[in-house]
Every structure is written in C-alpha cells, then in structure tokens.
Write a protein that holds these residues in place. Sequence first.
Motif, PDB file in Angstrom:
ATOM      1  N   ILE A   1       8.035  -0.042   5.121  1.00  0.00           N
ATOM      2  CA  ILE A   1       8.735   1.246   5.128  1.00  0.00           C
ATOM      3  C   ILE A   1      10.237   1.030   4.937  1.00  0.00           C
ATOM      4  O   ILE A   1      10.894   1.736   4.165  1.00  0.00           O
ATOM      5  CB  ILE A   1       8.439   2.027   6.432  1.00  0.00           C
TER       6      ILE A   1
ATOM      7  N   GLU B   1       8.458   0.233   0.301  1.00  0.00           N
ATOM      8  CA  GLU B   1       7.194  -0.138  -0.343  1.00  0.00           C
ATOM      9  C   GLU B   1       6.036   0.633   0.292  1.00  0.00           C
ATOM     10  O   GLU B   1       6.100   1.030   1.464  1.00  0.00           O
ATOM     11  CB  GLU B   1       6.945  -1.643  -0.173  1.00  0.00           C
ATOM     12  N   PRO B   2       4.934   0.853  -0.450  1.00  0.00           N
ATOM     13  CA  PRO B   2       3.776   1.562   0.117  1.00  0.00           C
ATOM     14  C   PRO B   2       3.120   0.752   1.234  1.00  0.00           C
ATOM     15  O   PRO B   2       3.173  -0.479   1.235  1.00  0.00           O
ATOM     16  CB  PRO B   2       2.824   1.704  -1.079  1.00  0.00           C
TER      17      PRO B   2
ATOM     18  N   GLU C   1       8.603   6.074  11.048  1.00  0.00           N
ATOM     19  CA  GLU C   1       9.432   6.885  10.148  1.00  0.00           C
ATOM     20  C   GLU C   1      10.659   7.421  10.886  1.00  0.00           C
ATOM     21  O   GLU C   1      11.790   7.372  10.373  1.00  0.00           O
ATOM     22  CB  GLU C   1       8.613   8.047   9.582  1.00  0.00           C
TER      23      GLU C   1
ATOM     24  N   ARG D   1      13.159   6.766   7.443  1.00  0.00           N
ATOM     25  CA  ARG D   1      12.591   6.698   6.088  1.00  0.00           C
ATOM     26  C   ARG D   1      11.151   7.203   6.095  1.00  0.00           C
ATOM     27  O   ARG D   1      10.446   7.084   7.084  1.00  0.00           O
ATOM     28  CB  ARG D   1      12.635   5.268   5.556  1.00  0.00           C
ATOM     29  N   LYS D   2      10.735   7.729   4.989  1.00  0.00           N
ATOM     30  CA  LYS D   2       9.392   8.281   4.847  1.00  0.00           C
ATOM     31  C   LYS D   2       8.447   7.203   4.337  1.00  0.00           C
ATOM     32  O   LYS D   2       8.774   6.448   3.421  1.00  0.00           O
ATOM     33  CB  LYS D   2       9.413   9.458   3.871  1.00  0.00           C
TER      34      LYS D   2
ATOM     35  N   VAL E   1       5.303   5.762   2.316  1.00  0.00           N
ATOM     36  CA  VAL E   1       4.418   6.032   1.183  1.00  0.00           C
ATOM     37  C   VAL E   1       3.081   5.391   1.536  1.00  0.00           C
ATOM     38  O   VAL E   1       2.987   4.164   1.673  1.00  0.00           O
ATOM     39  CB  VAL E   1       4.982   5.433  -0.119  1.00  0.00           C
TER      40      VAL E   1
ATOM     41  N   ASN F   1      -0.853   4.383   1.114  1.00  0.00           N
ATOM     42  CA  ASN F   1      -1.954   4.087   0.215  1.00  0.00           C
ATOM     43  C   ASN F   1      -3.246   4.170   1.037  1.00  0.00           C
ATOM     44  O   ASN F   1      -3.583   3.245   1.771  1.00  0.00           O
ATOM     45  CB  ASN F   1      -1.773   2.678  -0.380  1.00  0.00           C
TER      46      ASN F   1
END
Length: 336
Positions: free
Chosen positions: A200, A204-205, A277, A282-283, A285, A287
């Motif tokens: 995060i 990166e995811p 988060e 930060r948000k 991503v 998977n």
Amino acid sequence: MRILVTGAAGFIGAATAEALLARGDQVIGIDNLNAYYDVSLKRARLARLNDRDGFHFVECDLADRNAMQTVFSQHQPRRVVHLAAQAGVRYGMENPHAYADSNLVGFLNVLEGCRRSKVEHLAYASSSSVYGANTAMPYSVRHNVDHPLSLYAATKKANELMAHSYAHLYRLPVTGLRFFTVYGPWGRPDMAPFLFTKRILAGEPIDVYNFGDHARDFTYIDDIVEGVIRTLDKVAEPDPAWDGAKPDPATSSAPYRLYNIGNNQPVALLDFIRCIENATGRKAVMNMLPMQPGDVPKTFADIDALAADVGYRPKTPIETGVRRLVEWFREFYGVH
C-alpha cells in the motif's frame, strides 16, 4: 533467571527476549538465521538484543542434535521459551522436509535438552492453525483438533502430543501456546499485515484471498509477549481433576497445559485493510482472489483459560497496533 529462547532472531522470539532482558533475566538466544525471509531483518532484531546486558547469542540449527546438546550443557537454562519453527502454511506444499527438520526433529532436540538439563518449565509455540477444519467458534483449547489443513498445522499438533509424552514420562512441565495471527513492528515479511503495509505504501496492488471474506483474531505483539511471559512464570502442574474417562485436551494428570493466545476479537480482513489505509493515508488497490489451499476463513480465540490462570487480557486496539506497525515500517525502511 537464565532463560533459553529459541528463534531469538524471529518476530516473537526477539520481542520476548527483549522483554525478559528488560526485567533482569539472562537470555541465551539461538537461531539458525535461515533465508525463509529477509535475513537482514533478523540481523537487525538481533542487533537490538546484542546491545543489551545479559544477552548471549548462539547461531545453530534446532535439527543439529550435537549443537543443541552443547547449548543445553554449556548454558544450563532454568527455563525455556521455544519459539523457533519453520513457519507458514503454503510454504509446506513445496518444502515439506523443512517442517519435519525444524518442527519435529528440532522440537525433539529441545525436549531432550530440557529433560537432560532438568529444565523447570518449557513454554513452546503451537498455533491457531491446529484447529484446521473446525468451524465451532470461538476456538477453544477443549475442542478436538484432529483435522489439520496444512503440514505446518500437523507439525504443531504433533508438538503438543510430543510435549505431553515428555510431561507424562519425565514429569517435565510443559505449556503450549496457540498463537493467533500476530502483527506489529518488526513483524514477519511473509504475513499479510507486513505485506499489505509494504504494498500500500508503494502504491502496488495487494492480493486479497477468499474475495476478502476473511476474519482473523489479529493480536498485537506486545499482548502476545505478555501472555508468553505470564505463562512461562506459571509452571505447569498436573490437573487433580483430570479424568481419563472424560479427558480434557487442555490439561492432564501430567504437568501439561495448553492455552490460546489471541485478541478474542476477530477483525474482518477488509476492516484491517481500512486501518492500514487510515494509518498510511493511502488507498489500497485490491486484487480479489479465491481461497488459498490450507487456509481457513476465520479464526477466533477463546482465551478464558489463559485469563483465569494467569490474568491475561489483550489491551491493544487494532487501530493503535496498525498505526505502530506503519510508523515502524516507514522508519525502518525509510518510506515516507
């Protein structure tokens, strides 16, 4: 008192050794510094311990019988905290012999060392993974645990059985501690809290298994260490009420005890990710992926026995623990 801590360069081992040194104990730490994950992190944990009075480190492998015999005979520990193991659930699908060497042969060498050196008390790491296919929640030390879903879990169940045999045959006091998802500063890079924080922060995811439908009894490292030391200080004794006609798996007519150490408050995985988060700003991503082999959807520790016997209660809210993890990660890795 002189205490042997195995896995002293590991996450829980280093934190436990530090707490024992802080209260004035002498600590003999052993670790083989294997490359299962970043050795530089293990060395950084050790460097903090080496700066403390009363710490002595021996690099050796649990499975090396002669080396282990030498450690016990030279240092004559009064008590032992056995935290070294080949960890990880999925790693065992590709490297099964690593689990046999460390978790079975290595544990036998620890038991033999304790027996021959007349150690007062052995506290050793088991795992919440032993509950395997059980679905009754919360997990209780009085539940049956005969259906492991990974080789790692099977070796931890085997450790409990081996420990009981030594408690029965040699009256060696043993206490098994079933840890539930431990997280915090200096944590393991192969575990989700560390991986999620790292990715995060890097933008990166993250891989989220079972499509996020997981819950874990995330337990902060300081709370775990408190439980380890409280149980180490309470030497296991035979249970006078134990009945072979209705056997209680958590106690025995031998000096044997089993406890869960958890937060007693499962957190949904997606809520844990939200905490990261919030702490990173930060948000994530995400998977979304299906369940991995050997995994379980939920863990939840019944800690009533530990609370009753040693007064254990976890104190660290998940938001506080995650914030401390993120702060440590930023500082240690220079991420801003």
